[in-house]
Design an enzyme around this catalytic site. Structure first.
Site, PDB file in Angstrom:
ATOM      1  N   GLY A  69       0.649  -1.110  -0.025  1.00 27.17           N
ATOM      2  CA  GLY A  69      -0.027  -0.113   0.031  1.00 27.17           C
ATOM      3  C   GLY A  69       0.738   1.200   0.090  1.00 27.17           C
TER       4      GLY A  69
ATOM      5  N   GLN B 253       2.921  10.056   1.391  1.00 27.21           N
ATOM      6  CA  GLN B 253       4.281   9.459   1.449  1.00 27.21           C
ATOM      7  C   GLN B 253       5.253   9.722   0.367  1.00 27.21           C
ATOM      8  OE1 GLN B 253       2.413   5.002   2.117  1.00 27.21           O
ATOM      9  NE2 GLN B 253       4.255   4.985   3.306  1.00 27.21           N
TER      10      GLN B 253
ATOM     11  N   CYS C  23       5.739  -0.268   7.389  1.00 28.64           N
ATOM     12  CA  CYS C  23       5.278   0.790   6.583  1.00 28.64           C
ATOM     13  C   CYS C  23       6.713   1.115   5.740  1.00 28.64           C
ATOM     14  CB  CYS C  23       4.891   1.975   7.389  1.00 28.64           C
ATOM     15  SG  CYS C  23       4.817   3.521   6.666  1.00 28.64           S
ATOM     16  N   LEU C  24       6.330   1.774   4.471  1.00 30.42           N
ATOM     17  CA  LEU C  24       7.458   1.926   3.602  1.00 30.42           C
ATOM     18  C   LEU C  24       8.109   3.232   4.151  1.00 30.42           C
ATOM     19  CD1 LEU C  24       6.228   1.253   0.257  1.00 30.42           C
ATOM     20  CD2 LEU C  24       7.869  -0.162   1.526  1.00 30.42           C
TER      21      LEU C  24
ATOM     22  N   HIS D 246      -4.622   1.696   7.401  1.00 29.62           N
ATOM     23  CA  HIS D 246      -3.063   2.133   7.497  1.00 29.62           C
ATOM     24  C   HIS D 246      -2.935   3.314   6.457  1.00 29.62           C
ATOM     25  CE1 HIS D 246       1.494   1.287   7.913  1.00 29.62           C
ATOM     26  NE2 HIS D 246       1.397   2.021   7.056  1.00 29.62           N
ATOM     27  N   GLU D 247      -3.156   3.130   5.319  1.00 36.90           N
ATOM     28  CA  GLU D 247      -3.173   4.238   4.191  1.00 36.90           C
ATOM     29  C   GLU D 247      -3.966   5.551   4.823  1.00 36.90           C
ATOM     30  OE1 GLU D 247      -0.406   3.816   2.852  1.00 36.90           O
ATOM     31  OE2 GLU D 247      -0.189   1.628   2.923  1.00 36.90           O
TER      32      GLU D 247
ATOM     33  N   HIS E 243      -2.372   7.923   6.940  1.00 37.44           N
ATOM     34  CA  HIS E 243      -1.194   8.468   6.299  1.00 37.44           C
ATOM     35  C   HIS E 243      -1.834   9.934   5.968  1.00 37.44           C
ATOM     36  CE1 HIS E 243       2.376   6.263   6.472  1.00 37.44           C
ATOM     37  NE2 HIS E 243       1.733   5.139   5.890  1.00 37.44           N
TER      38      HIS E 243
END
Ligand code: ZN
Length: 169
Positions: free
Chosen positions: A46, A51, A91-92, A133-134, A137
């Site tokens: 994702g 991000q 997480c990236l 989660h996204e 963000h």
């Protein structure tokens, strides 16, 4: 298509709240293609626009193992949630760290698709967790915010130190 740079915790730009997308046009679809390329290359399941330092309410996801299920959520809103599930999340933007986070097990989400049409979908399992989660963000929130202050500070210090070492190497 182009790979984009992913911001990393504790970059303050990850704390910005994204604004709604006002037009689903060619420029937005180009950004979506770039986000998929960036997510697949990372690799991740994702990616939120926040991000990649674009503060618009847009996220992409693909929880399949063979890049066969690309999903796009524009202006996503969770309209219903149900149940509780605990998943080890990564997480990236917080590379190398995986921690358990509690989220809703099922969600109903309303969003615009790539054509600009409003749709609703019921999500469960990993995709439901990923989308929650996204969406966090997009609100400037990271999964480390669910951890204790001490744990979050430990991760922050370690990441800052790693990056400093990478810079001199
Ligand atoms: Zn993330």
């Amino acid at each position: 298509m182009a790979k984009l740079k992913i911001l990393e915790f504790p970059d303050p730009r990850l704390r910005k709240k994204a604004s709604p997308v006002d037009a689903v046009d060619d420029a937005l679809n180009g950004l979506i293609d770039d986000m998929f390329e960036t997510m697949y290359a990372a690799p991740g399941i994702g990616l939120a626009a926040t991000q990649v330092d674009v503060h618009k309410r847009l996220l992409v996801a693909d929880v399949s193992s063979d890049q066969s299920d690309p999903r796009v959520f524009i202006n996503p809103v969770i309209v219903e949630k149900d149940g509780v599930t605990v998943t080890e999340e990564g997480c990236l933007s917080v590379p190398g760290y995986y921690e358990e986070v509690e989220r809703a097990e099922h969600i109903r989400v309303r969003f615009l698709d790539r054509g600009g049409d409003e749709v609703e979908a019921e999500l469960e399992g990993l995709l439901a967790v990923c989308v929650q989660h996204e969406i966090d963000h997009l609100d400037g929130k990271l999964f480390v915010d669910y951890l204790s202050e001490a744990k979050r500070q430990r991760i922050r210090k370690r990441l800052v130190k790693d990056r400093r070492q990478a810079a001199v190497a």
